[in-house]
Design an enzyme around this catalytic site. Structure first.
Site, PDB file in Angstrom:
ATOM      1  N   ASP A   5      47.957 -69.763  72.593  1.00  0.00           N
ATOM      2  CA  ASP A   5      49.262 -69.175  72.935  1.00  0.00           C
ATOM      3  C   ASP A   5      49.581 -69.319  74.425  1.00  0.00           C
ATOM      4  O   ASP A   5      48.684 -69.358  75.262  1.00  0.00           O
ATOM      5  CB  ASP A   5      49.275 -67.689  72.536  1.00  0.00           C
ATOM      6  CG  ASP A   5      50.692 -67.129  72.494  1.00  0.00           C
ATOM      7  OD1 ASP A   5      51.649 -67.915  72.320  1.00  0.00           O
ATOM      8  OD2 ASP A   5      50.838 -65.903  72.639  1.00  0.00           O
ATOM      9  N   ASN A  14      55.852 -69.334  62.545  1.00  0.00           N
ATOM     10  CA  ASN A  14      56.432 -70.194  63.586  1.00  0.00           C
ATOM     11  C   ASN A  14      57.626 -71.019  63.089  1.00  0.00           C
ATOM     12  O   ASN A  14      58.366 -71.592  63.884  1.00  0.00           O
ATOM     13  CB  ASN A  14      55.371 -71.113  64.213  1.00  0.00           C
ATOM     14  CG  ASN A  14      54.424 -70.380  65.145  1.00  0.00           C
ATOM     15  OD1 ASN A  14      53.242 -70.738  65.261  1.00  0.00           O
ATOM     16  ND2 ASN A  14      54.901 -69.344  65.839  1.00  0.00           N
TER      17      ASN A  14
END
Ligand code: IPE
Ligand code: IPE
Ligand code: MG
Length: 236
Positions: A13, A61
């Site tokens: 991330d 996502n």
């Protein structure tokens, strides 16, 4: 280094923030993040860690703008093209966890090819989680087991904590001892919900594209200080 984890999991991330800080498009961050994955996978192998499992694209996502999703898929395509030979040469097995059936036929073919080419490698395995969600994984496992029961191949009593993992995408992998989250968020974002029951969680503000060998060293050194009690009492 002694007392190394056998299996390290990482939530890759912070790519977008890394790019934004540099005035670059988010895609540039994803590209840099792919390079970091290459570096860290090789480093894990060199250290003697057996498995690295990296969260590359979650079932959530897809909520991102189509342009970003397309760019990520394009980068994945490029990455696999570049890696397909180097992985086999460097003795790295690449395995994919998640529902890749919804990806483009071109990507699916590449994934299949990478899998085939590196399947025989036993030394080190890097798992890339693609269209992966921990809840999705558990639901699919429950569904498959229920189907086997309905077909008379299994009975409900067969299900145990030891058997359940065989129904997960991660079948055959030991649980990760260490979960690393760069980018500073204190959450698991639907990653390895079953497998991380007792993982040590290391969160760092360093963004994934900046996560180098020294950062992994720091995470491993921290892991080595942990008192892993598993509900029991300290043995230290
Ligand atoms: C992680 O980086 C990569 C994916 C989720 C595909 P992000 O894109 O989430 O980066 P930030 O969190 O916005 O910085
Ligand atoms: C987790 O990052 C997913 C991946 C790194 C692939 P996200 O950026 O999607 O997670 P949230 O939205 O911060 O929870
Ligand atoms: Mg993020």
């Amino acid at each position: 280094m002694s007392n190394l984890p056998r299996h390290v999991a990482v939530i890759m991330d912070g790519n977008g923030r890394w790019a934004q800080k540099r005035g670059l498009p988010r895609t540039a961050g994803h590209k840099a993040g792919a390079e970091t994955f290459r570096t860290i996978a090789t480093y894990c192998k060199d250290l003697g860690i057996d498995y690295l499992t990296a969260y590359a694209f979650s079932t959530e996502n897809w909520k991102r703008p189509p342009a970003e999703v397309d760019a990520i898929m394009g980068l994945l395509d490029q990455y696999l093209h570049e890696s397909i030979e180097t992985m086999a040469r460097d003795n790295i097995r690449l395995r994919f966890l998640g529902d890749v059936s919804v990806l483009s036929p071109k990507l699916r073919a590449l994934i299949e090819e990478t899998d085939e080419l590196t399947r025989h490698i036993t030394g080190f395995q890097a798992n890339i989680c693609l269209n992966y969600g921990g809840r999705d994984e558990i639901v699919r496992a429950a569904r498959r087991f229920a189907r086997e029961c309905a077909a008379g191949e299994r009975s409900p009593e067969d299900m145990t904590e030891a058997l359940f993992p065989d129904y997960l995408w991660s079948a055959g992998l030991p649980d990760p001892e260490l979960l690393i989250r760069p980018g500073g968020e204190m959450r698991v974002s639907n990653f390895l919900l079953w497998q991380c029951a007792y993982s040590e969680i290391y969160v760092t503000d360093t963004l994934w594209p900046d996560f180098g060998r020294d950062e992994l060293d720091k995470a491993l050194a921290w892991y080595q200080t942990r008192d892993r009690r598993f509900g029991g009492l300290s043995t230290k």
